[in-house]
Write a protein that holds these residues in place. Structure first.
Motif: not given
Length: 425
Positions: A151, A154, A281
């Motif tokens: 995450r 990302a 993801r």
């Protein structure tokens, strides 16, 4: 999907907590500004010179601190309060970018100022990224490490590679100094967010008889005695060398061969970010399905494919697809190797071992940027991509050999059985 299946999946999803949320937002906000600078800095360089070597020097300046300050940064991370250090580094970077913006507005923002600012921003990046990776295991459950790292990656890729570059290119067209001023503001926001994190890593007192040099070398000795992490660091160096050579000349390639303007260049960088966000993801699930050895082989194949496309197909659409594929490979690689470091390295050595790993791995960045500029000036930008494709194909073969021998599983077993080394000599 039934309600019971949905509930079960939700219950299995790791809860990362409030502190991680603060860290994530810090990474997201500062990365947004960084993306603007990533797009604006080479565009500024192209306004000041048309020499690919001088343009590539901006990338050299921002990455060479990982060689010069990597090990001392690791010692600071292991010995200082991480939150305080990250806040101060963010404030310092905000001031630095404000100076660059003022220099541009005042007419004294030439190449020397750009190089100095990029260099000092790189120093801050050495400290901040190392500290953040060390902090993650202390504010998230171990079962959520892969998800937490994915995450953060990302958020960083969405900011530095997608939204930020597009905004940076647009702001650069409005006012050259604007993207650098916005980046300064995002670092101030990041400092506020980090200061609100409640958990942290306990500060380890320095051993009474240890000198600074022996403390710094302790992380290096541990890392180089670990066959798996040593090998991954060297392979990461080669990946970064090939990748940064490509990225250092991308602005030249997009202008001279693809005939794109500043916004088109920002759109190319956005394609890279799209691939990174998608990969972050699905990288944990892909790693679970293929196994870590198989996932690393897949990353090398993806990067080799991206470089091959750039070298062989001079098309805007092909270049965008290639950058998305490249990002898928690099993010998946990072998810696997970062978790390995966070779980295999003893906690009291994590900052120093992490910095030594980065010293080796990120050492390929300035070398790649410099080599890319030289090759592009002498032979052409597409030759840079071709050399990178060959290098990554060789890496894929080497990783395939390691995967067949289950080198990660065997290394974890040997690490679990081995006694922990002493902190100092």
């Amino acid at each position: 999907m039934s309600a019971s299946t949905t509930d079960r999946a939700a219950s299995q999803r790791p809860r990362l907590g409030r502190d991680f949320s603060q860290l994530w937002w810090s990474a997201a906000v500062s990365s947004l500004g960084d993306g603007a600078t990533i797009a604006a800095a080479p565009l500024l360089a192209t306004r000041l010179t048309d020499d690919p070597r001088l343009i590539g020097a901006a990338s050299v300046a921002v990455t060479i601190p990982f060689i010069l300050f990597g090990i001392p940064a690791g010692l600071l991370v292991d010995r200082l309060d991480i939150r305080t250090m990250m806040v101060r580094v963010d404030i310092a970077r905000a001031v630095l970018l404000a100076v660059l913006a003022l220099g541009i507005l005042g007419g004294w923002g030439g190449l020397p100022l750009l190089y100095v600012c990029m260099f000092l921003l790189g120093v801050g990046e050495v400290l901040s990224r190392n500290a953040a990776q060390v902090l993650v295991p202390f504010i998230t459950p171990q079962a959520g490490l892969a998800t937490a790292n994915a995450r953060i990656m990302a958020a960083q890729e969405a900011g530095t590679g997608f939204i930020g570059p597009l905004l940076g290119a647009l702001m650069f067209g409005v006012a050259v100094a604007l993207p650098f001023g916005v980046d300064a503001a995002t670092f101030l926001c990041s400092a506020v967010l980090v200061s609100r994190i409640r958990g942290t890593r306990p500060i380890e007192p320095a051993p009474v008889r240890a000198g600074v040099l022996s403390e710094m070398l302790a992380g290096a000795k541990w890392l180089f005695s670990h066959h798996l992490l040593r090998s991954l660091a060297l392979i990461s160096c080669l990946i970064n060398l090939a990748g940064n050579a490509m990225l250092a000349v991308l602005v030249v390639y997009s202008g001279k061969e693809l005939h794109l303007g500043p916004f088109g260049y920002g759109a190319l960088l956005a394609c890279q970010a799209v691939g990174a966000v998608v990969s972050s993801r699905f990288a944990p699930a892909l790693t679970e399905r293929l196994g870590r050895e198989g996932a690393l082989v897949a990353t090398a194949v993806l990067i080799a494919t991206s470089e091959t496309i750039l070298a062989a197909v001079p098309s805007v659409y092909a270049a965008g697809a290639a950058l998305a594929i490249f990002a898928c490979g690099t993010v998946t690689w990072n998810v696997v190797v970062v978790v390995l470091r966070q779980t295999l390295v003893p906690q009291h050595l994590l900052g120093r071992a992490n910095s030594v790993y980065r010293l080796v791995a990120w050492g390929g960045l300035p070398v790649g940027a410099a080599a890319g500029g030289i090759v592009a000036a002498e032979v052409g930008t597409r030759a840079v991509f071709g050399v990178g494709a060959v290098a990554m194909a060789l890496v894929a073969v080497a990783l395939l050999v390691g995967a067949r021998r289950q080198w990660i599983t065997r290394a974890e077993q040997s690490t679990a059985q081995a006694p922990l080394p002493a902190d100092t000599d």
